[in-house]
Design a protein around this motif. Structure first.
Motif, short mmCIF file in Angstrom:
data_model
loop_
_atom_site.label_atom_id
_atom_site.label_comp_id
_atom_site.label_asym_id
_atom_site.label_seq_id
_atom_site.Cartn_x
_atom_site.Cartn_y
_atom_site.Cartn_z
N ARG A 240 0.83 -1.21 0.00
CA ARG A 240 0.00 0.00 0.00
C ARG A 240 0.86 1.26 0.00
NH1 ARG A 240 -2.71 -0.89 4.39
NH2 ARG A 240 -4.51 -1.83 3.42
N THR A 241 1.80 1.38 0.92
CA THR A 241 2.53 2.64 1.08
C THR A 241 3.41 2.97 -0.13
OG1 THR A 241 4.17 1.42 2.37
CG2 THR A 241 2.55 2.71 3.59
N ALA A 242 3.88 1.96 -0.87
CA ALA A 242 4.72 2.24 -2.03
C ALA A 242 3.96 2.96 -3.13
CB ALA A 242 5.31 0.94 -2.57
N LEU A 243 2.63 3.03 -3.03
CA LEU A 243 1.83 3.75 -4.02
C LEU A 243 1.81 5.25 -3.78
CD1 LEU A 243 -1.24 1.32 -4.07
CD2 LEU A 243 0.67 1.37 -5.68
N SER A 244 2.30 5.69 -2.62
CA SER A 244 2.23 7.10 -2.24
C SER A 244 3.55 7.82 -2.50
CB SER A 244 1.87 7.24 -0.76
OG SER A 244 2.08 8.56 -0.30
N PRO A 245 3.59 8.78 -3.42
CA PRO A 245 4.83 9.55 -3.64
C PRO A 245 5.28 10.28 -2.38
CG PRO A 245 3.29 9.90 -5.45
CD PRO A 245 2.53 9.16 -4.39
N ARG A 246 4.31 10.76 -1.61
CA ARG A 246 4.66 11.51 -0.40
C ARG A 246 5.41 10.63 0.59
NH1 ARG A 246 0.01 13.79 3.48
NH2 ARG A 246 -1.20 13.24 1.65
N LEU A 247 4.96 9.39 0.77
CA LEU A 247 5.61 8.50 1.72
C LEU A 247 6.96 8.00 1.18
CD1 LEU A 247 2.53 6.42 2.94
CD2 LEU A 247 3.60 8.40 4.04
N ALA A 248 7.03 7.78 -0.12
CA ALA A 248 8.28 7.29 -0.71
C ALA A 248 9.39 8.32 -0.62
CB ALA A 248 8.04 6.90 -2.17
N ALA A 249 9.05 9.59 -0.51
CA ALA A 249 10.05 10.65 -0.57
C ALA A 249 10.89 10.75 0.70
CB ALA A 249 9.37 12.00 -0.83
N HIS A 250 10.45 10.17 1.81
CA HIS A 250 11.21 10.30 3.06
C HIS A 250 12.47 9.45 3.02
CE1 HIS A 250 11.72 9.29 7.54
NE2 HIS A 250 12.22 10.49 7.35
N LEU A 251 12.33 8.17 2.84
CA LEU A 251 13.47 7.27 2.70
C LEU A 251 13.18 6.40 1.49
CD1 LEU A 251 13.92 6.29 6.46
CD2 LEU A 251 15.47 7.70 5.12
N ALA A 252 13.75 6.78 0.36
CA ALA A 252 13.37 6.17 -0.91
C ALA A 252 14.12 4.88 -1.21
CB ALA A 252 13.60 7.17 -2.05
N GLU A 253 15.02 4.47 -0.35
CA GLU A 253 15.89 3.35 -0.67
C GLU A 253 16.17 2.55 0.61
OE1 GLU A 253 20.15 2.72 -3.00
OE2 GLU A 253 19.71 4.62 -2.01
N PRO A 254 16.28 1.23 0.52
CA PRO A 254 16.66 0.44 1.70
C PRO A 254 18.08 0.77 2.14
CG PRO A 254 16.67 -0.93 -0.28
CD PRO A 254 16.07 0.39 -0.67
N PHE A 255 18.34 0.63 3.43
CA PHE A 255 19.64 1.05 3.95
C PHE A 255 20.07 0.12 5.08
CE2 PHE A 255 16.32 3.36 6.23
CZ PHE A 255 16.66 3.14 7.55
N LEU A 256 21.34 0.24 5.43
CA LEU A 256 21.91 -0.50 6.55
C LEU A 256 22.65 0.49 7.43
CD1 LEU A 256 22.36 -3.54 7.49
CD2 LEU A 256 24.67 -3.28 6.58
N GLU A 257 22.18 0.63 8.66
CA GLU A 257 22.87 1.50 9.62
C GLU A 257 24.10 0.78 10.16
OE1 GLU A 257 19.19 4.24 11.34
OE2 GLU A 257 20.06 2.69 12.63
N ILE A 258 25.25 1.46 10.09
CA ILE A 258 26.52 0.90 10.52
C ILE A 258 27.23 1.93 11.39
CG2 ILE A 258 28.69 -0.16 9.77
CD1 ILE A 258 27.48 -0.47 6.99
N HIS A 259 27.83 1.48 12.47
CA HIS A 259 28.56 2.41 13.34
C HIS A 259 29.81 2.93 12.61
CE1 HIS A 259 31.02 3.83 16.73
NE2 HIS A 259 29.86 4.02 17.33
N PRO A 260 30.16 4.21 12.81
CA PRO A 260 31.33 4.78 12.10
C PRO A 260 32.61 3.98 12.26
CG PRO A 260 30.07 6.50 13.18
CD PRO A 260 29.48 5.21 13.63
N GLU A 261 32.86 3.44 13.44
CA GLU A 261 34.10 2.69 13.64
C GLU A 261 34.10 1.40 12.81
OE1 GLU A 261 37.86 1.67 14.77
OE2 GLU A 261 36.82 3.60 14.92
N ASP A 262 32.96 0.72 12.78
CA ASP A 262 32.87 -0.50 11.96
C ASP A 262 33.02 -0.16 10.48
OD1 ASP A 262 32.44 -2.20 14.14
OD2 ASP A 262 30.29 -1.84 14.11
N ALA A 263 32.42 0.93 10.05
CA ALA A 263 32.53 1.34 8.65
C ALA A 263 33.99 1.63 8.29
CB ALA A 263 31.65 2.55 8.39
N ARG A 264 34.70 2.29 9.20
CA ARG A 264 36.10 2.62 8.94
C ARG A 264 36.93 1.35 8.77
NH1 ARG A 264 40.71 2.63 11.33
NH2 ARG A 264 39.82 1.83 13.28
#
Length: 885
Positions: free
Chosen positions: A603-627
């Motif tokens: 349902r929510t993927a049909l709404s441009p307004r809702l898609a505009a907040h976070l348009a892509e899947p993501f992975l949160e990673i701590h800065p130290e691990d990313a480094r």
């Protein structure tokens, strides 16, 4: 709580506004729906509904954008070919009957959903348990709150939610445990924030991750995943040692000595928390009489989820802080009718109306009431075990209703393959565009939320009416009608001869009176004589509803539902998550929701307004691990477990702790096939509840070795085929992020294939040596598509480009907004389409230095308020930048 709903008009002629219920989370907000005359609806919050009092979150506010026929399934379909209802339902009835005759009743199964209305749920449960003769009916609510059900039953003797939403306003201390209330139940969070402003209610958040709910909290306990039991056992021991137990209330419980022994033997250091913070938590809890503990998926979705629930309940029971105003435990559910599913017996280990499957007297009562040939005497297969049985051939006919297990179940690739290989699979849904529907032999077109008529129950036991405001499109039918006709065609005509949802509701309410006579909590027999007008006008009402009682709280009087009338204090001991980290899989994966998306986005993927907040899947990673891993901001990351792999965009943040990562669970084969995160999640379950552990799988992380990245926009739909892509709708069309391991030889040819524009005029800016290319396509002088390619993550103004402005091609290909068209930036406030850059300009140019000032000038944060924590973070960052300068 005493409003009257309008009498609905004749089918197809609803004038509105019609009072109905939001189809998203378990808050159960009332909505006012008005047809717009063009097949859509306008949506407002119902000011008279007790759950939301006119408030709506961003998802509820955007409901009108999700109504349309472009994605709808209009006719029954068999083997990919449209057919008629008569042929299709006869096929379904015949195949299920033949399978039962050949292999027994446990060779078939129903997997249903909290998206069903109670009347739909009731008929499906009746057919499976009373007439087919198996308890193999389970629900996606198993993934949501089964541990709470099990914990309630162990402690109280039945699945009773003792508290009400009003307790949020009554409390002096609210403890959020494993609940990002600000994003997942925003209207309740706004009630909490209002109470904090009005009376200084204190807030403690217990969560391994820093979320929007932590904004302004008095204390955030960032404990190790799965260690909640140790923390609440420590609190129980501290309550005892400090003389804070309720000596007058304790005789209403049993099991105290064993529970105290378990609590004192646990080691609170496994939480990883600072002892000073643990002590502060205990002092705040002990020193506040009116404590409400709100818990959700961070508690439930665990291999020790039931024990976590009971550790929380133990503290409330031992202090008598339960069932009183502002005082008690409150589970908040994830789906609009997860509670209704619990009430009608939609779980494989329950009977209708909270009656017990294992109790011979209960089984006989239900069987006699239904005049049914069967009553299974053992629990059916719970969700994870059910799909294992589909995979190994024990289940040979499967009916999936309004859910998408090929994406949402743990070990999702295995589940997908099991559904694909099942000898006969039926899917009832509003669309064929889901990962699960594409695997079905038969797809049945069902009515959607704005076309449904019936009831739902929210997290605090309030039953609300769902009312149709739009006619059913094409040949779509209500779910109860589909299931009932299959029951009739299987040979049980009289038992499933329903003409309306009202008939089902009255039968269900009458059965609840029998449960009441057994001493059960769920009794709505006071509604069993409703006539058509009474059902049409039915107001939101909190159960129980009998001749002598309506609503209220439970257990302040010390009366429980175990045979001896006492509650059980349950001895529990901390257990680590079932899957352990190891050198090969060193990271702990947490999964959950984001603010503006819902489940698998059907349902929510049909709404441009809702898609505009976070348009892509993501992975949160701590800065130290990313480094250490060499992962930079906006890189793509491969997350791999022993069960599967997903590719997601890196989001580097200290909101997660080192060694932990977080990913949202919404993206699917329709929106980002490489990012199906539940393919990575282990199929580990709580041994009591059967609920999967969705927040503690183990993974390894690798930077994706992409040869190219791209950002694309188009006025029409397009079909990527690269190793990674994630697409979403915009107000002007579609946008997508893409990446691949091997670059095409000819980007113009590839772009024409991608967009389906073989003959369109094209403007090209390319540098083969650097591996960059930018192409814009026009048809009839109108810009229709563009793509931006780079060997590194593409740096362009995405939110400006997604508007597809009609400007000269070369200006567009710069990837930047012209001076006279400021880029609004990523949408932060979905309710009013306010972007990050707009807010930052307001801070800088207008001196907007408080969240309220931003709201007054730009409207951001003034509707559902779920973006207020993000506004506060922007302000803090702006102040830090100003101080540094």
């Amino acid at each position: 709580m005493t409003h009257a709903a309008p009498v609905p008009q004749a089918e197809g002629a609803v004038a509105g506004p019609v009072r109905s219920t939001c189809p998203y989370c378990g808050v159960g907000c009332g909505v006012l729906l008005s047809p717009d005359g063009a097949g859509g609806v306008t949506v407002k919050g119902d000011p008279d509904h007790p759950a939301n009092m006119g408030r709506l979150c961003s998802k509820g506010s955007a409901l009108g954008e999700t109504v349309g026929l472009g994605h709808r399934l209009m006719k029954p379909r068999v083997g990919g070919v449209d057919t008629d209802w008569d042929e299709t339902l006869q096929l379904v009835a015949d195949r299920f009957r033949e399978t039962v005759e050949a292999h027994g009743p446990d060779s078939v199964a129903f997997y249903v959903s909290g998206q069903l209305l109670s009347e739909d749920y009731y008929v499906a449960n009746k057919l499976m348990k009373g007439f087919i003769g198996s308890a193999n009916i389970d629900t996606n609510s198993r993934l949501c709150m089964a541990s709470t059900v099990a914990g309630h039953k162990r402690a109280f003797g039945t699945d009773t939610v003792p508290q009400t939403y009003e307790d949020i306003e009554e409390a002096d201390l609210v403890v959020l445990v494993g609940s990002n209330l600000a994003w997942c139940h925003p209207v309740l969070y706004q009630r909490l924030i209002a109470a904090r402003k009005a009376k200084g209610t204190r807030l403690i958040v217990i969560d391994p991750r820093r979320t929007a709910s932590c904004d302004g909290a008095d204390l955030h306990l960032m404990l190790e995943p799965g260690s909640d039991v140790a923390l609440f056992n420590h609190l129980f021991a501290a309550l005892y040692e400090n003389g804070m137990l309720d000596a007058a209330y304790l005789p209403n419980t049993s099991g105290f000595n064993a529970t105290l022994a378990s609590a004192t033997s646990d080691d609170v250091s496994v939480t990883g928390l600072d002892p000073r913070d643990i002590d502060r938590f205990c002092r705040m809890w002990m020193g506040t009489e009116k404590v409400v503990t709100i818990f959700s998926q961070g508690v439930n979705q665990s291999s020790s989820g039931t024990d976590k629930v009971n550790a929380i309940l133990n503290c409330h029971l031992a202090t008598g802080r339960i069932g009183k105003p502002g005082c008690g435990p409150l589970s908040v559910t994830g789906q609009p009718n997860a509670m209704g599913g619990r009430e009608v017996g939609g779980l494989a280990n329950m009977l209708a109306c909270h009656l017990d499957l294992e109790n011979c007297d209960h089984r006989s009562a239900v069987r006699n009431f239904w005049e049914a040939p069967h009553a299974p005497d053992k629990a059916g297969l719970k969700a994870v075990d059910m799909f294992s049985a589909v995979g190994d051939g024990r289940i040979k006919a499967l009916w999936i209703i309004h859910t998408n297990p090929a994406v949402s179940m743990p070990d999702a690739d295995r589940v997908r393959d099991a559904i694909r290989d099942c000898p006969f699979t039926v899917v009832s849904d509003i669309t064929d565009r889901t990962d699960t529907a594409r695997l079905a032999d038969v797809i049945l077109p069902a009515t959607a939320w704005a076309e449904k008529d019936g009831t739902v129950t929210n997290s605090d036991r309030t039953i609300s009416r769902q009312r149709a405001v739009l006619p059913a499109p094409g040949e779509a039918r209500p779910d109860w009608a589909i299931v009932a006709e299959v029951g009739q065609r299987m040979g049980w005509e009289a038992a499933f001869d329903y003409d309306s949802a009202l008939e089902i509701f009255r039968e269900y309410a009458t059965l609840s009176g029998i449960a009441g006579r057994f001493g059960k909590d769920f009794d709505i027999s006071g509604l069993s004589q409703l006539d058509a007008e009474g059902y049409d006008r039915m107001r939101p009402v909190r159960w129980p509803v009998t001749a002598t009682r309506e609503g209220g709280r439970f257990f302040a009087d010390g009366q429980f539902f175990h045979p001896d009338g006492r509650a059980r204090l349950v001895p529990v001991t901390w257990r680590a998550p079932a899957t352990r980290t190891e050198p090969r899989y060193p990271f702990r994966l947490n999964t959950g929701r984001v603010r503006d998306q819902w489940h698998t986005m059907t349902r929510t993927a049909l709404s441009p307004r809702l898609a505009a907040h976070l348009a892509e899947p993501f992975l949160e990673i701590h800065p130290e691990d990313a480094r250490v891993l060499g992962i930079g901001a906006a890189d793509l990351v491969e997350a791999e477990s022993p069960h599967g792999q997903a590719i997601l965009r890196a989001r580097i943040t200290d909101a997660v702790q080192p060694g932990q990562v977080f990913a949202p669970m919404h993206w699917t084969g329709e929106t980002a096939p490489a990012a199906r995160i539940d393919a990575v999640v282990a199929p580990v379950v709580d041994p009591v509840s059967g609920q999967p552990e969705s927040k503690a799988s183990v993974v390894k992380l690798t930077r994706m070795g992409a040869a190219w990245y791209a950002f694309a926009v188009s006025a029409g739909p397009f079909n990527p085929t690269s190793a990674y892509w994630a697409r979403s709708v915009t107000r002007a069309g579609h946008r997508a992020e893409l990446a691949g391991y091997t670059a095409p030889d000819d980007w113009e040819a590839e772009a024409r294939r991608l967009f389906g524009l073989p003959d369109a005029e094209v403007a090209v800016m390319a540098d083969p040596g650097r591996g960059t290319a930018r192409l814009a396509f026009r048809e009839a002088g109108r810009l229709v598509a563009a793509i931006f390619v780079s060997p590194e993550p593409v740096a362009v103004m995405r939110d400006y480009l997604a508007t597809m402005p009609e400007v000269p091609d070369l200006s567009l290909l710069s990837g930047r907004a012209p001076a006279d068209r400021p880029d609004p930036g990523p949408i932060l406030c979905s309710c009013f389409d306010v972007g990050v850059n707009t807010i930052l300009r307001g801070i800088e140019e207008q001196g907007l230095m408080t969240v309220d000032a931003i709201g007054a000038a730009l409207q951001a944060g003034t509707n559902c308020g779920s973006c207020r924590p993000e506004l506060a973070a922007l302000l803090a960052a702006a102040r830090s930048k100003e101080a540094a300068e």
